[in-house]
Structure formats: structure tokens, C-alpha cells
Design a protein around this motif. Structure first.
Motif, PDB file in Angstrom:
ATOM      1  N   MET A 131      -8.068  13.723   1.645  1.00  0.00           N
ATOM      2  CA  MET A 131      -7.165  13.356   2.730  1.00  0.00           C
ATOM      3  C   MET A 131      -5.736  13.463   2.223  1.00  0.00           C
ATOM      4  O   MET A 131      -5.489  13.296   1.031  1.00  0.00           O
ATOM      5  N   GLU A 132      -4.842  13.775   3.123  1.00  0.00           N
ATOM      6  CA  GLU A 132      -3.421  13.857   2.783  1.00  0.00           C
ATOM      7  C   GLU A 132      -2.743  12.598   3.315  1.00  0.00           C
ATOM      8  O   GLU A 132      -2.812  12.315   4.505  1.00  0.00           O
ATOM      9  N   VAL A 133      -2.124  11.835   2.411  1.00  0.00           N
ATOM     10  CA  VAL A 133      -1.445  10.602   2.796  1.00  0.00           C
ATOM     11  C   VAL A 133      -0.112  10.540   2.056  1.00  0.00           C
ATOM     12  O   VAL A 133      -0.083  10.641   0.823  1.00  0.00           O
ATOM     13  N   ALA A 134       0.963  10.384   2.786  1.00  0.00           N
ATOM     14  CA  ALA A 134       2.303  10.231   2.211  1.00  0.00           C
ATOM     15  C   ALA A 134       2.606  11.330   1.192  1.00  0.00           C
ATOM     16  O   ALA A 134       3.150  11.078   0.117  1.00  0.00           O
ATOM     17  N   GLY A 135       2.226  12.556   1.513  1.00  0.00           N
ATOM     18  CA  GLY A 135       2.503  13.685   0.648  1.00  0.00           C
ATOM     19  C   GLY A 135       1.594  13.797  -0.568  1.00  0.00           C
ATOM     20  O   GLY A 135       1.833  14.638  -1.437  1.00  0.00           O
ATOM     21  N   GLN A 136       0.555  12.978  -0.643  1.00  0.00           N
ATOM     22  CA  GLN A 136      -0.381  13.022  -1.764  1.00  0.00           C
ATOM     23  C   GLN A 136      -1.760  13.457  -1.281  1.00  0.00           C
ATOM     24  O   GLN A 136      -2.185  13.085  -0.192  1.00  0.00           O
ATOM     25  N   GLY A 141       0.819  -1.200   0.000  1.00  0.00           N
ATOM     26  CA  GLY A 141       0.000   0.000   0.000  1.00  0.00           C
ATOM     27  C   GLY A 141       0.855   1.253   0.000  1.00  0.00           C
ATOM     28  O   GLY A 141       2.076   1.210   0.165  1.00  0.00           O
ATOM     29  N   LEU A 142       0.219   2.383  -0.168  1.00  0.00           N
ATOM     30  CA  LEU A 142       0.908   3.662  -0.203  1.00  0.00           C
ATOM     31  C   LEU A 142       1.696   3.898   1.084  1.00  0.00           C
ATOM     32  O   LEU A 142       2.775   4.470   1.065  1.00  0.00           O
ATOM     33  N   THR A 143       1.132   3.438   2.193  1.00  0.00           N
ATOM     34  CA  THR A 143       1.805   3.533   3.484  1.00  0.00           C
ATOM     35  C   THR A 143       1.647   2.201   4.209  1.00  0.00           C
ATOM     36  O   THR A 143       0.766   1.410   3.896  1.00  0.00           O
ATOM     37  N   ALA A 176      -9.638   4.596   3.639  1.00  0.00           N
ATOM     38  CA  ALA A 176      -8.601   4.396   2.626  1.00  0.00           C
ATOM     39  C   ALA A 176      -8.774   3.060   1.899  1.00  0.00           C
ATOM     40  O   ALA A 176      -8.778   3.015   0.669  1.00  0.00           O
ATOM     41  N   ARG A 177      -8.929   1.992   2.648  1.00  0.00           N
ATOM     42  CA  ARG A 177      -8.969   0.654   2.063  1.00  0.00           C
ATOM     43  C   ARG A 177     -10.302   0.412   1.353  1.00  0.00           C
ATOM     44  O   ARG A 177     -11.348   0.776   1.861  1.00  0.00           O
TER      45      ARG A 177
END
Length: 192
Positions: free
Chosen positions: A145-150, A68-70, A79-80
Motif C-alpha cells: 500500500m502507498e501511504v504518505a509517499g511510502q 501515526g504516519l498519517t 494499517a493499524r
């Protein structure tokens, strides 16, 4: 915790997203005149789509065999489940059309090339739209949402009639039931 299978998800082990009110303003809004690139090489302007359409948005689909992205992707509420949500609309595409939907569109901030691989692999019979530049997200103030800079879209489903959003499904959980929930509403609320 990352559940290894994109489709066989134990939803009881995934946190349920809460309604944060981030989509409350969308009902009654007209889609903006934003051009989105589609996996079928069309340029789509949702405001110009005649009749009833369904647009379902999701953070990002995964790729088989890739992490996954994180590390904690599955523990981020909402997210999932992007692949199961997409497959739910794929599997009910004919029923949605029979219920009066002219077109179904998937929507994410992933690039069209990334989406095209997913659409081909999953045999998706409708166009998936890329908002990689976040033009639609910003114009409509879509929940993100902001996740891992995205910046990723939060999962939702929209029903629109002649370019105006008439029904919002948010939050969506479990994602694999998204299309069935939309279909149930459509059957009780026929177009026009």
C-alpha cells in the motif's frame, strides 16, 4: 481517529481489510535469493532457510508517544495493528517452535535500526527483517500500500517449507490473532 494505545485497540472501530486477491499467487512460490538485513545483524536469505519457517509481514510499527504516519492511519484498512501482531508472535514463539517451526521472522519496509528499537523495546525473541529497498516485495509481488509517499507491505503471514511458500494468511484481521491463527493451522498440518 487515532487510538492512542499501541496495544489496547478497539478492533470494532477499525475497518476490516478485504481480500483483494493480491496474495493469491504466493502459495507454491519459492522465496527469491534476496538478502535481507535482520535486527540480530544476520544476513537472511529466506530461500535458504531449511525446514519450516514463518514470515509475518506488516506495514510499520509505531513508536510510543508518537503520532501515526498519517492522521487517518487507523482508518486505512489493514494499517493499524503492527505492534499487536508482532507481540502475538512473540508471545507464541515457543508454541510455534513446538509445532515444528525452525524460525520465525517479522518483515517490514522499515530500516533495520528502526526495527531494532522496536525489537528491543518489545523483547522480540526472533529476527525482524528489513525490506527497505523493496527487493523481496518486488521479486514476490507482495501486496503493498502507498501511504504518505511510502510503500508499505500489507499485513500477511507466510508458512514456508525449505524455501517454498506452502500457506498464506491474507488478509490478517484482527492482527493480534495472527500468530494464533498460524499456530492452529500448523497443529493440523505438521511439517513433512
Amino acid at each position: 481517529m487515532n487510538q492512542p494505545n499501541l496495544m489496547g485497540v478497539d478492533w470494532s472501530a477499525i475497518p476490516v481489510p478485504e481480500d483483494d486477491g493480491a496474495a493469491a499467487h504466493l502459495t507454491g512460490q519459492r522465496f527469491p535469493d534476496v538478502v535481507l538485513r535482520a535486527t540480530n545483524d544476520e544476513s537472511i536469505v529466506l530461500s535458504q532457510q531449511p525446514g519450516r519457517i514463518v514470515v509475518f509481514a506488516y506495514p510499520r510499527t509505531g513508536e510510543p508517544g508518537k503520532i501515526g504516519l498519517t492522521e487517518d492511519w487507523d482508518m486505512i484498512p489493514g494499517a493499524r495493528g503492527c505492534t499487536p501482531q508482532t507481540c502475538s508472535f512473540r508471545d507464541l514463539a515457543g508454541d510455534l517452535k513446538a509445532a515444528g517451526v525452525k524460525r520465525v521472522f517479522g518483515l517490514s519496509t522499515q530500516t533495520t535500526d528502526y526495527q531494532r528499537e522496536m525489537a528491543e523495546r518489545l523483547h522480540v525473541p526472533f529476527a525482524v527483517l528489513s525490506d527497505a529497498g523493496l527487493e523481496l516485495a518486488r521479486a514476490l509481488n507482495l501486496p503493498v500500500m502507498e501511504v504518505a509517499g511510502q510503500t508499505l507491505l500489507k499485513r500477511l503471514a507466510l508458512i514456508a517449507d525449505d524455501g517454498v511458500i506452502t500457506r498464506v494468511f491474507y488478509p490478517v484481521f484482527p492482527p493480534d490473532r495472527s500468530a494464533a491463527d498460524v499456530l492452529a493451522w500448523l497443529r493440523v498440518n505438521p511439517a513433512g
